[in-house]
Design a protein around this motif. Sequence first.
Motif, short mmCIF file in Angstrom:
data_model
loop_
_atom_site.label_atom_id
_atom_site.label_comp_id
_atom_site.label_asym_id
_atom_site.label_seq_id
_atom_site.Cartn_x
_atom_site.Cartn_y
_atom_site.Cartn_z
N ARG A 227 -3.20 -49.81 -19.86
CA ARG A 227 -4.07 -48.81 -20.48
C ARG A 227 -5.43 -49.40 -20.83
O ARG A 227 -6.47 -48.76 -20.61
N ALA A 228 -5.46 -50.64 -21.36
CA ALA A 228 -6.73 -51.26 -21.75
C ALA A 228 -7.64 -51.46 -20.54
O ALA A 228 -8.86 -51.24 -20.61
N ALA A 229 -7.03 -51.88 -19.41
CA ALA A 229 -7.83 -52.10 -18.20
C ALA A 229 -8.39 -50.78 -17.66
O ALA A 229 -9.55 -50.71 -17.23
N LEU A 230 -7.57 -49.72 -17.68
CA LEU A 230 -8.05 -48.43 -17.23
C LEU A 230 -9.17 -47.90 -18.12
O LEU A 230 -10.13 -47.29 -17.65
N GLU A 231 -9.04 -48.14 -19.40
CA GLU A 231 -10.10 -47.73 -20.32
C GLU A 231 -11.38 -48.50 -20.02
O GLU A 231 -12.49 -47.96 -20.11
N GLU A 232 -11.25 -49.77 -19.65
CA GLU A 232 -12.42 -50.57 -19.28
C GLU A 232 -13.09 -49.98 -18.03
O GLU A 232 -14.32 -49.90 -17.95
N LEU A 233 -12.28 -49.55 -17.08
CA LEU A 233 -12.85 -48.94 -15.88
C LEU A 233 -13.57 -47.64 -16.22
O LEU A 233 -14.61 -47.32 -15.63
N ARG A 234 -13.01 -46.89 -17.14
CA ARG A 234 -13.69 -45.66 -17.56
C ARG A 234 -15.06 -45.97 -18.14
O ARG A 234 -16.04 -45.24 -17.89
N MET A 235 -15.15 -47.06 -18.89
CA MET A 235 -16.43 -47.45 -19.45
C MET A 235 -17.43 -47.84 -18.36
O MET A 235 -18.64 -47.68 -18.54
N PHE A 236 -16.91 -48.37 -17.24
CA PHE A 236 -17.80 -48.71 -16.12
C PHE A 236 -18.59 -47.48 -15.66
O PHE A 236 -19.76 -47.59 -15.29
N THR A 237 -17.92 -46.33 -15.66
CA THR A 237 -18.58 -45.13 -15.15
C THR A 237 -19.71 -44.66 -16.05
O THR A 237 -20.49 -43.79 -15.65
N ASN A 238 -19.82 -45.21 -17.26
CA ASN A 238 -20.93 -44.86 -18.14
C ASN A 238 -22.25 -45.40 -17.63
O ASN A 238 -23.32 -45.02 -18.13
N ILE A 239 -22.19 -46.30 -16.63
CA ILE A 239 -23.43 -46.79 -16.02
C ILE A 239 -24.15 -45.64 -15.34
O ILE A 239 -25.38 -45.64 -15.24
#
Length: 368
Positions: A227-239
């Motif tokens: 879950r933590a890694a997927l949440e990190e990927l979601r944050m990537f899309t904020n770029i």
Amino acid sequence: MWSVIPGLSRFVGRGRSARAGTEPERDPLRIEPVSPRGIPDDALPPMPVIGSRRKPRVAAAGAALPAPNAPALPALPNAGESRTVLAALDIYTEFFGLTAQPFSLTPDPDFLFWSPAHKRAYAMLEYGVMTHAPITLITGEVGAGKTTLLQHMLRSLVPEVRVGLISNPIGTREELLRWVLMSLELPAVPEDTYVDLFSRFQTHVLDEYAQGRRVILIFDEAQNLDRAALEELRMFTNINTGRDVLLQLVLVGQPELRDIVARRDMRQFAQRVAALFHLPAMDLPTMRDYIQHRLAVAGRTRRLFTAEAIVLIHQKTGGVPRMVNRLCDLALVYAFTAGRKLVDPKIIQDVLDDGAFFPVEPEPAKSE
């Protein structure tokens, strides 16, 4: 549905299609893949002629020998045994009239079979890429053909798309970011902090966008992400800022990935999934066509498996392509050693009785 969306071909190349006036002659015995529904036929590169897995031949009797004064080549360990093995493999293909091994376990886009489910999965992959979807999610059973579809898609992307492929992603969010930088051939030294790594990654994405390109990160075996890694990927899309998409994510994994994303605490991630498809196992008619397709690509023009043998193969593999390949390959080995030109249920049963193949166990029923 895809055909009514304007401009979808902007970031999809024409693959290896021949130029006008130089189109190669079509082989009447060759089975060409069917384009996914709504995708133009020329958007999918044609299947190249198989040749990369042809087995080397042993020099025939009477072949030219080295000159008497020529320096002797260093002898390899067990060289004689290696030649014997290569000769046996060559006899294996020639015995059945094949030009290549039809049921290799290695994902090979040259043998890609366009079943209805594979066409829809590929259409969803291209839909996600061409419409700039923030996250595309493709799931399927182990050995269902997900990686083969990915490799086929990578062949068709044009240089304006920069791709980072991360296989088996695991680790903390900092380790995940290091995997991402490595896939994009960017430096990530041990002394770098998370802030340093993310800053380098974001700068790279912005620089690519400034040069008219965008970045796609593909995560294969993404069910290993917690879950933590997927949440990190979601944050990537904020770029991504405004209406322009600079970064896209494509996640491919086993059914557990779909279950993780469907959890209530993952709803923020799920809301950014714009393209989603689950690739199921093949039913019996589809598997029958699949076996015939791979044999035809490998040069076989006549039937090699009886109808009864195919039914037994489906029962023992569940229609999963990788399992089908494994059992069919073993059946050809057994038929070859027995001097049989046709694989019947007895040969399949011999493989099973010898314990050379692990059959697929049915999924236990889920309690309500």
